[in-house]
Design a protein around this motif. Structure first.
Motif, PDB file in Angstrom:
ATOM      1  N   GLY A  74      24.067  49.031  -4.501  1.00 13.27           N
ATOM      2  CA  GLY A  74      25.492  48.812  -4.688  1.00 13.27           C
ATOM      3  C   GLY A  74      26.063  47.878  -3.640  1.00 13.27           C
ATOM      4  O   GLY A  74      26.866  46.985  -3.952  1.00 13.27           O
ATOM      5  N   TRP A  75      25.663  48.075  -2.386  1.00 10.58           N
ATOM      6  CA  TRP A  75      26.095  47.177  -1.314  1.00 10.58           C
ATOM      7  C   TRP A  75      25.583  45.762  -1.571  1.00 10.58           C
ATOM      8  O   TRP A  75      26.297  44.774  -1.345  1.00 10.58           O
ATOM      9  CB  TRP A  75      25.597  47.659   0.047  1.00 10.58           C
ATOM     10  CG  TRP A  75      26.503  48.617   0.723  1.00 10.58           C
ATOM     11  CD1 TRP A  75      26.255  49.937   0.999  1.00 10.58           C
ATOM     12  CD2 TRP A  75      27.814  48.352   1.229  1.00 10.58           C
ATOM     13  NE1 TRP A  75      27.337  50.500   1.632  1.00 10.58           N
ATOM     14  CE2 TRP A  75      28.302  49.545   1.785  1.00 10.58           C
ATOM     15  CE3 TRP A  75      28.617  47.222   1.258  1.00 10.58           C
ATOM     16  CZ2 TRP A  75      29.561  49.638   2.378  1.00 10.58           C
ATOM     17  CZ3 TRP A  75      29.879  47.306   1.839  1.00 10.58           C
ATOM     18  CH2 TRP A  75      30.329  48.503   2.384  1.00 10.58           C
ATOM     19  N   THR A  76      24.351  45.653  -2.039  1.00  4.31           N
ATOM     20  CA  THR A  76      23.766  44.335  -2.294  1.00  4.31           C
ATOM     21  C   THR A  76      24.580  43.588  -3.336  1.00  4.31           C
ATOM     22  O   THR A  76      24.896  42.403  -3.164  1.00  4.31           O
ATOM     23  CB  THR A  76      22.295  44.480  -2.730  1.00  4.31           C
ATOM     24  OG1 THR A  76      21.575  45.142  -1.677  1.00  4.31           O
ATOM     25  CG2 THR A  76      21.652  43.138  -3.010  1.00  4.31           C
ATOM     26  N   HIS A  99      21.166  45.814   9.028  1.00  2.00           N
ATOM     27  CA  HIS A  99      20.894  44.486   8.493  1.00  2.00           C
ATOM     28  C   HIS A  99      20.405  44.483   7.061  1.00  2.00           C
ATOM     29  O   HIS A  99      20.070  43.434   6.523  1.00  2.00           O
ATOM     30  CB  HIS A  99      19.994  43.664   9.420  1.00  2.00           C
ATOM     31  CG  HIS A  99      18.696  44.288   9.786  1.00  2.00           C
ATOM     32  ND1 HIS A  99      18.564  45.135  10.840  1.00  2.00           N
ATOM     33  CD2 HIS A  99      17.491  44.173   9.238  1.00  2.00           C
ATOM     34  CE1 HIS A  99      17.302  45.516  10.939  1.00  2.00           C
ATOM     35  NE2 HIS A  99      16.640  44.950   9.977  1.00  2.00           N
ATOM     36  N   SER A 100      20.461  45.642   6.367  1.00  2.00           N
ATOM     37  CA  SER A 100      20.245  45.590   4.920  1.00  2.00           C
ATOM     38  C   SER A 100      21.400  44.845   4.254  1.00  2.00           C
ATOM     39  O   SER A 100      21.292  44.433   3.102  1.00  2.00           O
ATOM     40  CB  SER A 100      20.067  46.991   4.329  1.00  2.00           C
ATOM     41  OG  SER A 100      21.249  47.753   4.447  1.00  2.00           O
ATOM     42  N   GLY A 144      14.302  46.856   6.166  1.00  2.00           N
ATOM     43  CA  GLY A 144      13.071  46.108   6.412  1.00  2.00           C
ATOM     44  C   GLY A 144      12.674  45.219   5.246  1.00  2.00           C
ATOM     45  O   GLY A 144      11.560  44.691   5.219  1.00  2.00           O
ATOM     46  N   THR A 145      13.585  45.020   4.281  1.00  2.00           N
ATOM     47  CA  THR A 145      13.243  44.271   3.069  1.00  2.00           C
ATOM     48  C   THR A 145      14.055  43.004   2.791  1.00  2.00           C
ATOM     49  O   THR A 145      13.773  42.334   1.797  1.00  2.00           O
ATOM     50  CB  THR A 145      13.365  45.184   1.832  1.00  2.00           C
ATOM     51  OG1 THR A 145      14.739  45.557   1.639  1.00  2.00           O
ATOM     52  CG2 THR A 145      12.503  46.432   1.956  1.00  2.00           C
ATOM     53  N   PRO A 146      15.063  42.630   3.583  1.00  2.00           N
ATOM     54  CA  PRO A 146      15.906  41.496   3.184  1.00  2.00           C
ATOM     55  C   PRO A 146      15.166  40.190   2.897  1.00  2.00           C
ATOM     56  O   PRO A 146      15.451  39.532   1.898  1.00  2.00           O
ATOM     57  CB  PRO A 146      16.884  41.330   4.345  1.00  2.00           C
ATOM     58  CG  PRO A 146      17.026  42.698   4.897  1.00  2.00           C
ATOM     59  CD  PRO A 146      15.641  43.285   4.776  1.00  2.00           C
TER      60      PRO A 146
END
Length: 190
Positions: A74-76, A99-100, A144-146
């Motif tokens: 949702g944030w993305t 930092h996501s 850890g995925t951006p």
């Protein structure tokens, strides 16, 4: 320095990891005087306040050990839309702590760059490469995925589609000191 119209955008994302505390990030930057410091440099400034995540549901194809995947998706979505819009109005600075928030903010800027017919480059200043996917992160921390997400790696079920992946050769990682085995293997072929 060329004066810019800077847009401060609060992103109190606290879902990309299992420890709490990043909700206070945007307000901490404001309290510390970031806006005043940027203004003192001659920049125009607009503070757009804090965003809220779009509603999202957990995709059953995601691994069960992930921390708050629906909230992070949702944030993305929210950040992707905000970044793309803000790029049309000035230079956005996203205020947060987890930092996501880079999942959506970088993808949104890449969408704007593609619409302008310009390449997108990323300077990643981090001790970690953040090149995981939801399937390779052993910790379940989506922060850890951006870089995995914005380069278009597979496995981000339920997250907004990355329409304009950032080419891996357009990414420079500085400060790297800690790389998990799965990331190392993926980066070797990058």
């Amino acid at each position: 320095m060329t004066p810019q119209t800077i847009l401060l955008i609060g992103a109190p994302v606290d879902s990309g990891k299992d420890r709490r505390g990043c909700l206070m990030g945007p307000d901490a930057y404001r309290t510390a005087g970031l806006a005043e410091a940027l203004g003192d440099l001659g920049h125009g400034l607009r503070d757009l306040g804090n965003l809220c995540p779009a509603p999202a549901t957990v995709d059953p194809a995601l691994p069960a050990h992930l921390h708050a995947p629906a909230e992070t998706a949702g944030w993305t979505a929210t950040l992707m839309q905000a970044a793309e819009k803000a790029m049309q109005e000035g230079l956005p600075i996203f205020l947060g702590g987890d930092h996501s928030l880079s999942l959506g903010s970088v993808a949104g800027v890449a969408n704007h760059s593609a619409a302008m017919g310009r390449p997108q480059f990323v300077l990643w200043l981090d001790a970690h490469s953040d090149f995981h996917t939801p399937q390779t992160t052993a910790s379940g921390n989506l922060h850890g995925t951006p870089l995995g997400y914005v380069t278009g790696r597979a496995g981000f079920h339920g997250f907004p589609e990355v329409a304009n992946p950032v080419p891996e050769e357009n990414i420079c990682i500085l400060g790297l000191r800690s790389v998990d085995r799965a990331e190392r293997e993926a980066l070797q072929s990058s």
